[in-house]
Design a protein around this motif. Structure first.
Motif, PDB file in Angstrom:
ATOM      1  N   LEU A 183       0.816  -1.212   0.000  1.00 55.12           N
ATOM      2  CA  LEU A 183       0.000   0.000   0.000  1.00 55.12           C
ATOM      3  C   LEU A 183       0.855   1.269   0.000  1.00 55.12           C
ATOM      4  CD1 LEU A 183      -2.905  -0.965   2.434  1.00 55.12           C
ATOM      5  CD2 LEU A 183      -3.010  -0.707  -0.053  1.00 55.12           C
ATOM      6  N   GLY A 184       2.152   1.115   0.002  1.00 56.03           N
ATOM      7  CA  GLY A 184       3.029   2.265  -0.144  1.00 56.03           C
ATOM      8  C   GLY A 184       3.487   2.895   1.147  1.00 56.03           C
ATOM      9  N   PHE A 185       3.238   2.272   2.303  1.00 58.62           N
ATOM     10  CA  PHE A 185       3.690   2.846   3.565  1.00 58.62           C
ATOM     11  C   PHE A 185       5.207   2.719   3.672  1.00 58.62           C
ATOM     12  CE2 PHE A 185      -0.738   1.653   4.674  1.00 58.62           C
ATOM     13  CZ  PHE A 185      -1.198   2.902   5.010  1.00 58.62           C
ATOM     14  N   SER A 186       5.842   3.772   4.100  1.00 58.42           N
ATOM     15  CA  SER A 186       7.294   3.792   4.176  1.00 58.42           C
ATOM     16  C   SER A 186       7.834   2.948   5.324  1.00 58.42           C
ATOM     17  CB  SER A 186       7.791   5.235   4.334  1.00 58.42           C
ATOM     18  OG  SER A 186       7.230   5.826   5.512  1.00 58.42           O
ATOM     19  N   SER A 187       6.999   2.705   6.325  1.00 57.47           N
ATOM     20  CA  SER A 187       7.414   1.916   7.480  1.00 57.47           C
ATOM     21  C   SER A 187       6.160   1.350   8.143  1.00 57.47           C
ATOM     22  CB  SER A 187       8.186   2.782   8.485  1.00 57.47           C
ATOM     23  OG  SER A 187       7.324   3.768   9.038  1.00 57.47           O
ATOM     24  N   PRO A 188       6.294   0.311   8.976  1.00 59.10           N
ATOM     25  CA  PRO A 188       5.128  -0.205   9.695  1.00 59.10           C
ATOM     26  C   PRO A 188       4.445   0.876  10.540  1.00 59.10           C
ATOM     27  CG  PRO A 188       6.928  -1.773   9.830  1.00 59.10           C
ATOM     28  CD  PRO A 188       7.486  -0.527   9.207  1.00 59.10           C
ATOM     29  N   GLN A 189       5.241   1.763  11.153  1.00 61.78           N
ATOM     30  CA  GLN A 189       4.659   2.820  11.992  1.00 61.78           C
ATOM     31  C   GLN A 189       3.770   3.750  11.168  1.00 61.78           C
ATOM     32  OE1 GLN A 189       7.853   1.909  11.962  1.00 61.78           O
ATOM     33  NE2 GLN A 189       8.024   0.959  13.997  1.00 61.78           N
ATOM     34  N   ALA A 190       4.140   3.976   9.909  1.00 62.36           N
ATOM     35  CA  ALA A 190       3.358   4.885   9.080  1.00 62.36           C
ATOM     36  C   ALA A 190       1.981   4.335   8.758  1.00 62.36           C
ATOM     37  CB  ALA A 190       4.118   5.176   7.785  1.00 62.36           C
ATOM     38  N   ALA A 191       1.824   3.000   8.818  1.00 63.65           N
ATOM     39  CA  ALA A 191       0.528   2.400   8.479  1.00 63.65           C
ATOM     40  C   ALA A 191      -0.479   2.513   9.616  1.00 63.65           C
ATOM     41  CB  ALA A 191       0.715   0.936   8.103  1.00 63.65           C
ATOM     42  N   VAL A 192      -0.005   2.620  10.853  1.00 67.02           N
ATOM     43  CA  VAL A 192      -0.907   2.637  12.013  1.00 67.02           C
ATOM     44  C   VAL A 192      -1.756   3.907  11.985  1.00 67.02           C
ATOM     45  CG1 VAL A 192      -1.045   2.649  14.529  1.00 67.02           C
ATOM     46  CG2 VAL A 192       0.688   1.251  13.376  1.00 67.02           C
ATOM     47  N   GLY A 193      -3.058   3.728  12.105  1.00 70.50           N
ATOM     48  CA  GLY A 193      -3.994   4.844  12.097  1.00 70.50           C
ATOM     49  C   GLY A 193      -4.562   5.165  10.725  1.00 70.50           C
ATOM     50  N   ALA A 194      -3.990   4.575   9.679  1.00 70.54           N
ATOM     51  CA  ALA A 194      -4.505   4.822   8.326  1.00 70.54           C
ATOM     52  C   ALA A 194      -5.852   4.125   8.148  1.00 70.54           C
ATOM     53  CB  ALA A 194      -3.499   4.326   7.287  1.00 70.54           C
ATOM     54  N   SER A 195      -6.596   4.575   7.179  1.00 68.82           N
ATOM     55  CA  SER A 195      -7.908   4.005   6.872  1.00 68.82           C
ATOM     56  C   SER A 195      -7.830   3.327   5.506  1.00 68.82           C
ATOM     57  CB  SER A 195      -8.981   5.097   6.863  1.00 68.82           C
ATOM     58  OG  SER A 195     -10.240   4.543   6.552  1.00 68.82           O
ATOM     59  N   VAL A 196      -8.100   2.024   5.472  1.00 69.77           N
ATOM     60  CA  VAL A 196      -8.083   1.263   4.220  1.00 69.77           C
ATOM     61  C   VAL A 196      -9.491   0.781   3.914  1.00 69.77           C
ATOM     62  CG1 VAL A 196      -5.683   0.530   4.520  1.00 69.77           C
ATOM     63  CG2 VAL A 196      -7.517  -0.906   5.406  1.00 69.77           C
ATOM     64  N   ARG A 197      -9.781   0.666   2.636  1.00 61.96           N
ATOM     65  CA  ARG A 197     -11.114   0.235   2.208  1.00 61.96           C
ATOM     66  C   ARG A 197     -11.052  -1.217   1.731  1.00 61.96           C
ATOM     67  NH1 ARG A 197     -14.669   4.371   1.533  1.00 61.96           N
ATOM     68  NH2 ARG A 197     -15.890   3.218  -0.034  1.00 61.96           N
ATOM     69  N   TRP A 198     -12.058  -1.995   2.163  1.00 62.31           N
ATOM     70  CA  TRP A 198     -12.132  -3.405   1.768  1.00 62.31           C
ATOM     71  C   TRP A 198     -13.585  -3.856   1.900  1.00 62.31           C
ATOM     72  CZ3 TRP A 198     -11.929  -7.729   5.659  1.00 62.31           C
ATOM     73  CH2 TRP A 198     -12.175  -7.274   6.954  1.00 62.31           C
ATOM     74  N   HIS A 199     -13.822  -5.189   1.756  1.00 60.32           N
ATOM     75  CA  HIS A 199     -15.203  -5.683   1.722  1.00 60.32           C
ATOM     76  C   HIS A 199     -15.621  -6.422   2.991  1.00 60.32           C
ATOM     77  CE1 HIS A 199     -14.283  -5.070  -2.561  1.00 60.32           C
ATOM     78  NE2 HIS A 199     -15.571  -4.821  -2.675  1.00 60.32           N
ATOM     79  N   GLY A 200     -14.779  -6.398   4.010  1.00 58.87           N
ATOM     80  CA  GLY A 200     -15.185  -6.986   5.278  1.00 58.87           C
ATOM     81  C   GLY A 200     -15.040  -8.500   5.305  1.00 58.87           C
ATOM     82  N   VAL A 201     -15.243  -9.075   6.493  1.00 56.20           N
ATOM     83  CA  VAL A 201     -15.199 -10.525   6.677  1.00 56.20           C
ATOM     84  C   VAL A 201     -16.538 -11.094   6.214  1.00 56.20           C
ATOM     85  CG1 VAL A 201     -14.971 -12.404   8.333  1.00 56.20           C
ATOM     86  CG2 VAL A 201     -13.604 -10.338   8.616  1.00 56.20           C
ATOM     87  N   TRP A 202     -16.503 -11.856   5.147  1.00 58.41           N
ATOM     88  CA  TRP A 202     -17.747 -12.379   4.584  1.00 58.41           C
ATOM     89  C   TRP A 202     -18.285 -13.497   5.458  1.00 58.41           C
ATOM     90  CZ3 TRP A 202     -15.879 -13.069  -1.150  1.00 58.41           C
ATOM     91  CH2 TRP A 202     -15.381 -11.847  -1.597  1.00 58.41           C
TER      92      TRP A 202
END
Length: 819
Positions: free
Chosen positions: A573-592
């Motif tokens: 997803l292009g995050f420069s580090s694991p810390q940069a991903a925390v708090g981000a909002s990603v879109r998906w279809h949920g647990v079916w």
């Protein structure tokens, strides 16, 4: 004349019992090892050939490329593939599907209860497409009725105590099913593992259940095709490449991202030799590795033959007088060549007989080690008998040719006048043979150590999870009551329900997005404490917390519950580090939620989730493939996904804890058998082939070592005996015992040191190629090569030390009298 040759050969063998014994022992060990390796290789290369008409049967396979991901090879196909495939290709006579049980169903007859891991569901015509041999019953109608079931002979005896219980009833998941046919027990050389095949028309079969809800266009089962007589697969190839897009296009709900799909048909005898990333009934073999193992068998015979040539040429000087006398009496060189070739054949024939006897003794342990049922019935197998005879004859002819030429070339005058005779064409040839012998040995040691290191890495730190004292209890579904009962046991630290996706036993794909950046991911529904059970620590942020109910609940109508990404997903997803991903909002279809599907297959809407943590890349699957980008989420309806429970034990009182686990299961299991296994044993199944390869190489190295030591021991005995007078003169001139010992040991150290020059590059290339078959592997370590060389040198020293020390300590007067 021939009788005279035979008598001479027997007398020579009896006169030189020590050297003859060493030669025959080396050849026998080499032949026996090569024979066992040959049987294993033939077993690997003859999978499914026992099936009548196997050359007309094919397994459908797919190559799938999702977005920018690596191609995925799978031998499982879509459930609805069969009908359009049959309609599209006139070359196809019949198509049938075979579906695994995604969880071992409970099979019961009276008090006999079993959880059958090898129960499959087949279309009514499956036994006509894949014509497995029958003991009883009609092939055409065996799976026609919804309540019909087919057993192997062993399974029939297990539940009914006899071979053909036609008409009897078994209960599968509580539903009565009638035995309509019995199969012969499937041999080990088949890619199928079925012990029971039930009708796909049964309401509890996965095929019926998916068809009832208009199941997704996903790969869930094996599809087999039988071509018409005379039909050619080559004429179908062009249409196969575009078949899926034309006849089974993905719907809007299924096309989450660009997907390229290509259909292939694999001949049944080649299924076992075709690699697949997922969707195999049995782990496939690697043709390159099989070729390498076959090469080792050949090298072992070569090492044994080198022993033969070395010892025969070393003793050439002793037979010089015999050659001189025979030539003086009128013998031609061709007569002497025939005599010595005949002697070589006697040696090799005796060794061959001993090898067959040794192989007969070792077949039981060999089959147990391989988990196979390989037959060694050479009396009723002309091809095997001919191959054995051919190898023995070829070895005798090729290995005996050089000594025969050397022994037969002596001139009578030079020999009979009593002058010195050089044995065996000089020491250069013998030195070269010893170099070749130890080159093979050193290379095999390097290979054995490297495979062992990779196996340990794959089973431990390579997966990056704690498997020690983690118990897997398979139960579908995993109820909260079972989980809470397990957590309450004294020896259990924590417990969590687990899904097939979390254990890398299945794959549920989705697409996540962050702005304009998109990536396909594997969605793994997990329970609270899942990461804690396996000892996984977050790289950034945190994991799901049972004390925070919001971690498992949607934030509202417009969002899904928080999620955890692994390193690969965050990087995609292009995050420069694991810390940069925390708090981000990603879109998906949920647990079916599979349990909510009724008549139409739908995908939930696209919504955002907040990333609360990033996990390290880990897997409970194979390290041959890269860790998939994965999104973890709490499954509020986890039971439809769960296949069991993982419990972390404290390790203090394992027997008592396991007894408590069994007692807890009896409270919730409903009479079903308990399936439990420790996690390290569970993952071990993924590397059985690697363990077999490693053990095979190690055993080959041991055999090569034994043969090399036998040859070197005999050669050192002869060499020290030949140089007895020289050593006496040296000692009379003031040489110490240490000087003599160093001289003799250095004499045999030089070829071993030279062998490293050949062995190291060959071993490096071979093991580099083998390690490249793993996405994650150890590096080739320099100490491995140095240790192998040093080990071979130490072995050589230990082998010749006894003879060298005895000669070095002998009195000079005895040596000077020797002749």
């Amino acid at each position: 004349m021939w009788r005279n040759y035979l008598v001479t050969a027997v007398r020579n063998l009896e006169r030189n019992r020590f050297y003859a014994g060493v030669t025959i022992a080396g050849l026998a060990i080499g032949f026996a090892a090569a024979l066992l390796i040959g049987l294993y290789v033939r077993d690997e290369l003859t999978y499914d050939r026992f099936t009548p008409g196997a050359e007309r049967v094919f397994l459908a396979s797919q190559t799938i490329v999702m977005g920018a991901s690596q191609p995925l090879e799978t031998q499982y196909t879509q459930m609805m593939l069969a009908e359009p495939l049959k309609a599209e290709f006139q070359e196809i006579e019949a198509v049938a599907r075979l579906s695994p049980s995604y969880f071992p169903p409970t099979v019961r007859r009276g008090e006999i209860v079993g959880a059958e891991q090898n129960l499959f569901w087949g279309d009514p015509n499956f036994l006509e497409v894949v014509r497995l041999p029958l003991v009883a019953g009609e092939r055409s109608s065996a799976l026609a009725a919804p309540d019909s079931i087919v057993l192997t002979r062993a399974t029939a005896r297990k539940y009914f105590g006899r071979d053909a219980p036609l008409g009897e009833t078994l209960r599968v998941e509580g539903q009565p099913m009638r035995v309509t046919a019995v199969l012969e027990d499937l041999p080990s050389q088949t890619h199928m593992t079925a012990q029971i095949i039930a009708s796909a028309r049964a309401p509890q079969s996965p095929i019926s259940q998916y068809e009832a809800i208009n199941g997704p266009n996903t790969n869930t089962l094996a599809t087999y095709v039988r071509l018409r007589p005379g039909a050619s697969i080559e004429t179908m190839q062009a249409r196969l490449r575009t078949f899926l897009d034309r006849r089974l296009p993905l719907g809007p709900a299924e096309s989450l991202q660009p997907i390229q799909r290509t259909l292939h048909l694999i001949p049944l005898p080649k299924v076992h030799l075709t690699r697949a990333s997922q969707g195999t009934l049995k782990p496939p073999a690697d043709p390159g590795v099989i070729a390498g193992i076959a090469l080792m068998g050949g090298l072992i015979v070569v090492v044994a033959a080198i022993n033969f040539v070395t010892l025969m040429t070393a003793r050439a000087a002793r037979r010089a007088v015999e050659v001189g006398v025979r030539k003086a009496a009128g013998a031609r060189r061709i007569d002497l060549i025939a005599q010595f070739m005949g002697e070589a054949m006697v040696y090799v024939l005796v060794a061959g007989v001993c090898a067959v006897a040794l192989a007969e003794l070792l077949m039981g342990p060999f089959n147990a080690f391989l988990q196979r049922s390989i037959a060694f019935d050479y009396l009723s197998d002309p091809a095997l008998a001919a191959s054995m005879a051919g190898v023995v004859a070829a070895t005798g002819l090729l290995a005996g040719a050089y000594p025969a030429l050397v022994l037969s070339k002596y001139r009578p005058a030079a020999v009979l006048k009593g002058g010195p005779v050089e044995g065996g064409g000089g020491g250069l040839v013998r030195t070269g043979l010893v170099v070749a012998q130890f080159s093979v040995l050193i290379a095999l040691i390097v290979a054995a150590v490297t495979i062992g290191r990779q196996t340990l890495y794959a089973l431990n730190e390579g997966m990056r999870v704690e498997q020690d004292q983690v118990l897997l209890v398979f139960s579908r579904p995993c109820s909260e009551r079972l989980r809470d009962l397990m957590r309450a046991q004294a020896g259990v630290r924590s417990a969590a329900c687990v899904s097939a996706m979390a254990l890398d036993m299945a794959d549920s794909r989705d697409e996540i997005s962050l702005g304009d950046r998109r990536s396909d991911v594997s969605v793994a529904a997990v329970d609270f404490d899942f990461f804690e059970v396996f000892g996984i620590e977050p790289l950034a942020g945190r994991f799901f917390d049972r004390s925070r109910p919001a971690d498992g609940e949607a934030g509202g109508a417009d969002s899904y519950a928080p999620v955890v990404l692994n390193e690969t997903a965050a990087r995609r997803l292009g995050f420069s580090s694991p810390q940069a991903a925390v708090g981000a909002s990603v879109r998906w279809h949920g647990v079916w939620d599979e349990s909510q599907r009724k008549a139409v297959y739908t995908i939930p809407p696209l919504k955002p989730s907040r990333v609360i943590g990033v996990a390290p890349d880990f897997t409970l699957g194979s390290l041959r493939d890269p860790v998939k980008p994965t999104l973890f989420a709490i499954g509020r309806n986890l039971p439809p996904y769960s296949i069991g429970l993982a419990a972390k034990l404290d390790g203090a009182r394992i027997p008592e804890t396991l007894a408590a686990v069994d007692a807890a299961w009896r409270q919730v299991g409903g009479g079903r058998p308990l399936l439990r296994v420790f996690a390290d044993q569970f993952t071990l199944r993924l590397y059985i082939d690697t363990l077999i390869q490693g053990a095979t190489v190690a055993l080959a190295a041991l055999v090569a070592l034994s043969i090399a030591c036998l040859g070197l021991f005999a050669l050192s005995a002869f060499t020290t005996e030949q140089r007895t007078k020289e050593i006496g003169v040296r000692k009379a001139m003031g040489a110490s015992a240490g000087d003599i010992l160093g001289l003799l040991i250095w004499r045999f150290s030089r070829p071993v040191l030279a062998a490293n020059i050949i062995a190291w590059p060959a071993a490096w290339l071979a093991m580099r190629w083998w390690l490249d078959g793993f996405a994650y592997h150890v590096e080739l370590a320099a100490w491995t090569f140095a240790a192998a060389g040093a080990g071979a040198l130490a072995i050589a020293w230990a082998t010749v030390f006894t003879h060298a020390l005895r000669v070095a300590r002998a009195k000079p007067v005895n040596a000077l009298r020797y002749e």
